[in-house]
Every structure is written in structure tokens, then in C-alpha cells.
Design a protein around this motif. Structure first.
Motif, PDB file in Angstrom:
ATOM      1  N   MET A   1    -105.047  38.814 -50.572  1.00  0.00           N
ATOM      2  CA  MET A   1    -105.666  38.790 -51.895  1.00  0.00           C
ATOM      3  C   MET A   1    -104.850  39.624 -52.884  1.00  0.00           C
ATOM      4  SD  MET A   1    -109.471  39.994 -53.053  1.00  0.00           S
ATOM      5  CE  MET A   1    -109.966  39.965 -54.785  1.00  0.00           C
ATOM      6  N   ILE A   2    -104.352  40.788 -52.429  1.00  0.00           N
ATOM      7  CA  ILE A   2    -103.570  41.668 -53.287  1.00  0.00           C
ATOM      8  C   ILE A   2    -102.282  42.036 -52.546  1.00  0.00           C
ATOM      9  CG2 ILE A   2    -103.555  43.792 -54.654  1.00  0.00           C
ATOM     10  CD1 ILE A   2    -106.590  43.773 -54.570  1.00  0.00           C
ATOM     11  N   PRO A   3    -101.261  41.211 -52.623  1.00  0.00           N
ATOM     12  CA  PRO A   3    -100.004  41.546 -51.959  1.00  0.00           C
ATOM     13  C   PRO A   3     -99.218  42.593 -52.738  1.00  0.00           C
ATOM     14  CG  PRO A   3     -99.760  39.516 -53.151  1.00  0.00           C
ATOM     15  CD  PRO A   3    -101.212  39.917 -53.300  1.00  0.00           C
ATOM     16  N   ILE A   4     -98.270  43.225 -52.070  1.00  0.00           N
ATOM     17  CA  ILE A   4     -97.358  44.170 -52.706  1.00  0.00           C
ATOM     18  C   ILE A   4     -96.065  43.430 -53.041  1.00  0.00           C
ATOM     19  CG2 ILE A   4     -96.123  46.355 -52.485  1.00  0.00           C
ATOM     20  CD1 ILE A   4     -99.136  46.643 -52.561  1.00  0.00           C
ATOM     21  N   CYS A   5     -95.616  43.615 -54.269  1.00  0.00           N
ATOM     22  CA  CYS A   5     -94.430  42.930 -54.750  1.00  0.00           C
ATOM     23  C   CYS A   5     -93.300  43.934 -54.945  1.00  0.00           C
ATOM     24  CB  CYS A   5     -94.761  42.221 -56.069  1.00  0.00           C
ATOM     25  SG  CYS A   5     -93.347  41.558 -56.947  1.00  0.00           S
ATOM     26  N   LYS A   6     -92.110  43.580 -54.493  1.00  0.00           N
ATOM     27  CA  LYS A   6     -90.915  44.380 -54.726  1.00  0.00           C
ATOM     28  C   LYS A   6     -89.825  43.435 -55.234  1.00  0.00           C
ATOM     29  CE  LYS A   6     -87.911  47.901 -52.688  1.00  0.00           C
ATOM     30  NZ  LYS A   6     -87.519  48.617 -51.462  1.00  0.00           N
ATOM     31  N   PRO A   7     -89.951  43.002 -56.488  1.00  0.00           N
ATOM     32  CA  PRO A   7     -89.058  41.953 -56.991  1.00  0.00           C
ATOM     33  C   PRO A   7     -87.645  42.460 -57.256  1.00  0.00           C
ATOM     34  CG  PRO A   7     -90.449  42.754 -58.755  1.00  0.00           C
ATOM     35  CD  PRO A   7     -90.910  43.446 -57.510  1.00  0.00           C
ATOM     36  N   GLN A   8     -86.695  41.571 -57.051  1.00  0.00           N
ATOM     37  CA  GLN A   8     -85.299  41.886 -57.334  1.00  0.00           C
ATOM     38  C   GLN A   8     -84.890  41.401 -58.728  1.00  0.00           C
ATOM     39  OE1 GLN A   8     -83.656  43.731 -54.934  1.00  0.00           O
ATOM     40  NE2 GLN A   8     -85.716  43.687 -54.063  1.00  0.00           N
ATOM     41  N   LYS A   9     -85.701  40.523 -59.305  1.00  0.00           N
ATOM     42  CA  LYS A   9     -85.426  39.997 -60.642  1.00  0.00           C
ATOM     43  C   LYS A   9     -86.747  39.507 -61.235  1.00  0.00           C
ATOM     44  CE  LYS A   9     -84.312  35.402 -58.848  1.00  0.00           C
ATOM     45  NZ  LYS A   9     -83.313  34.317 -58.804  1.00  0.00           N
ATOM     46  N   ASP A  10     -86.734  39.175 -62.525  1.00  0.00           N
ATOM     47  CA  ASP A  10     -87.928  38.637 -63.163  1.00  0.00           C
ATOM     48  C   ASP A  10     -88.400  37.404 -62.398  1.00  0.00           C
ATOM     49  OD1 ASP A  10     -87.404  40.575 -65.020  1.00  0.00           O
ATOM     50  OD2 ASP A  10     -86.890  39.210 -66.657  1.00  0.00           O
ATOM     51  N   ILE A  11     -89.724  37.306 -62.226  1.00  0.00           N
ATOM     52  CA  ILE A  11     -90.245  36.206 -61.417  1.00  0.00           C
ATOM     53  C   ILE A  11     -91.680  35.878 -61.824  1.00  0.00           C
ATOM     54  CG2 ILE A  11     -91.063  37.757 -59.586  1.00  0.00           C
ATOM     55  CD1 ILE A  11     -90.228  35.583 -57.562  1.00  0.00           C
ATOM     56  N   THR A  12     -92.042  34.605 -61.708  1.00  0.00           N
ATOM     57  CA  THR A  12     -93.409  34.157 -61.950  1.00  0.00           C
ATOM     58  C   THR A  12     -94.032  33.743 -60.622  1.00  0.00           C
ATOM     59  OG1 THR A  12     -92.934  33.376 -64.194  1.00  0.00           O
ATOM     60  CG2 THR A  12     -94.868  32.458 -63.109  1.00  0.00           C
ATOM     61  N   TYR A  13     -95.171  34.346 -60.296  1.00  0.00           N
ATOM     62  CA  TYR A  13     -95.897  34.005 -59.078  1.00  0.00           C
ATOM     63  C   TYR A  13     -97.098  33.141 -59.412  1.00  0.00           C
ATOM     64  CZ  TYR A  13     -93.233  37.566 -56.563  1.00  0.00           C
ATOM     65  OH  TYR A  13     -92.228  38.290 -55.994  1.00  0.00           O
ATOM     66  N   GLN A  14     -97.406  32.214 -58.521  1.00  0.00           N
ATOM     67  CA  GLN A  14     -98.614  31.401 -58.661  1.00  0.00           C
ATOM     68  C   GLN A  14     -99.548  31.687 -57.501  1.00  0.00           C
ATOM     69  OE1 GLN A  14     -98.814  27.116 -59.924  1.00  0.00           O
ATOM     70  NE2 GLN A  14     -99.353  26.803 -57.775  1.00  0.00           N
ATOM     71  N   LEU A  15    -100.806  31.939 -57.813  1.00  0.00           N
ATOM     72  CA  LEU A  15    -101.834  32.130 -56.793  1.00  0.00           C
ATOM     73  C   LEU A  15    -102.732  30.907 -56.799  1.00  0.00           C
ATOM     74  CD1 LEU A  15    -103.491  33.662 -54.703  1.00  0.00           C
ATOM     75  CD2 LEU A  15    -104.667  34.833 -56.596  1.00  0.00           C
TER      76      LEU A  15
END
Length: 203
Positions: free
Chosen positions: A74-88
Motif C-alpha cells: 500500500m505504501i512502498p518506499i521509493c529510491k528513484p534514480q531519475k524523475d519518474i511517474t508511478y501508477q497505482l
């Protein structure tokens, strides 16, 4: 909620059949609002939390799964390397589903050099903290000597420190000798704590 329906039939002679009672359960259609976009500093981590979720027996699917601790949490942890759009995508009972997206922007972290050489050769002549003015336009910086005396004060509207004393009592052109100096950067963004460190001035 749920409700009951009664089923029965008449034949041509007007006889009524036995009544069958059936309970019908209505499951709520899932609802989802992701909320505002997120900002994270380079190499940082941030939880992605939906602003509003409604439904029963929901399953979660995040796409893409790039740089996420889990694609089904439900609430994942994100460690992005670049700008990104996530869809749930939320899926409820009966395979009813709804989707929404959130944008995560990655800001380059300020890069503080540990040395500079203001010798007039045009290379590394100033103490420059990369990305500082871009990320924290309200910043302020102070440079001290080992005795705690302020030698320089700066912000987005002042020149970078060039190894000269501009504060207090200065002698001649204020040229400072080779040695270790100390800095304090105030980010003034209401969140990040001041950064303290040292820099070596070489001539």
C-alpha cells in the motif's frame, strides 16, 4: 451493503410457486486519490502514500516497479534514480479497479567541495556549492577561521567566496592564507537543518 430479493412465479392457472429468498451483497467500487507530487533529493528515499483510498479487500499494484521496495504494498518506499511517474491500480472484489498516478521529482543534492585554490588561474578559484542556489534560493552561507571569526557572508545575491575576507577587520586586499576554513550553510527552507563543514584553501 446487502439486501434480499424474493423470487416466485405464477402458472397459467394462477398458482403461485414456492418463494425463493436470495441475499445480494453490493461491494463498494474502489476509489483512489494519489494527492500532490513528491520531491526527493538525489540518492534519497521517500514513502509513496496515497492521499485517499476507499474499498474492501483491495489489492495494490504499482507500475513501473523501478526503484520501489515493493510493487504490491500500500505504501512502498521509493529510491528513484531519475524523475519518474508511478501508477497505482487498486483492484477490489469482482475485479473492479481504478488507477491514479503520482510524479516523483529527483533534485540534485548540493555538492560541497572540500578544497579550492583561489590563485587566479581560472580553475577552481571560488568556493562553489553546486546546485545550492537552484535547490535552496533562500540559502545563506558564512565562512569562519579557526578562531571563530566571520570572514565572509553570502547568499544568492552575492559573489561566491574567492578566498578573501569581506567581514570585520581586513588587512590590505583581505587575501587569506592557505589553511583550513569552516562554513555554515543555512538552507532556510523550513525543513533542512544547517550544514557545517570545512574547506581547505590552497594557493
Amino acid at each position: 451493503g446487502s439486501f434480499q430479493i424474493s423470487l416466485y412465479a405464477y402458472n397459467q392457472q394462477g398458482c403461485v410457486s414456492d418463494t425463493m429468498v436470495k441475499t445480494v451483497t453490493v461491494h463498494p467500487y474502489p476509489k483512489l486519490v494519489m494527492g500532490p507530487n513528491l520531491v526527493v533529493l538525489e540518492f534519497g528515499m521517500i514513502p509513496i502514500k496515497p492521499k485517499y483510498v476507499y474499498g474492501t479487500d483491495l489489492s495494490y499494484l504499482w507500475t513501473p516497479a523501478t526503484d520501489l521496495s515493493s510493487d504490491t504494498a500500500m505504501i512502498p518506499i521509493c529510491k528513484p534514480q531519475k524523475d519518474i511517474t508511478y501508477q497505482l491500480t487498486l483492484t477490489g472484489i469482482g475485479n473492479c479497479s481504478v488507477s491514479d498516478t503520482i510524479f516523483v521529482k529527483v533534485l540534485l543534492a548540493p555538492l560541497v567541495p572540500n578544497a579550492f585554490s583561489p590563485n587566479g588561474d581560472g580553475i577552481n578559484d571560488e568556493f562553489i556549492v553546486n546546485n545550492l542556489s537552484l535547490l535552496y534560493p533562500n540559502y545563506s552561507i558564512e565562512i569562519y577561521n579557526r578562531y571563530g571569526s566571520v570572514l565572509y557572508k553570502g547568499n544568492i545575491n552575492t559573489p561566491n567566496w574567492n578566498g578573501k575576507s569581506t567581514e570585520g577587520l581586513t588587512i590590505g586586499d583581505g587575501l587569506l592564507p592557505t589553511g583550513v576554513y569552516f562554513f555554515i550553510i543555512e538552507f532556510n527552507d523550513g525543513d533542512r537543518k544547517p550544514l557545517q563543514g570545512r574547506v581547505y584553501l590552497s594557493r
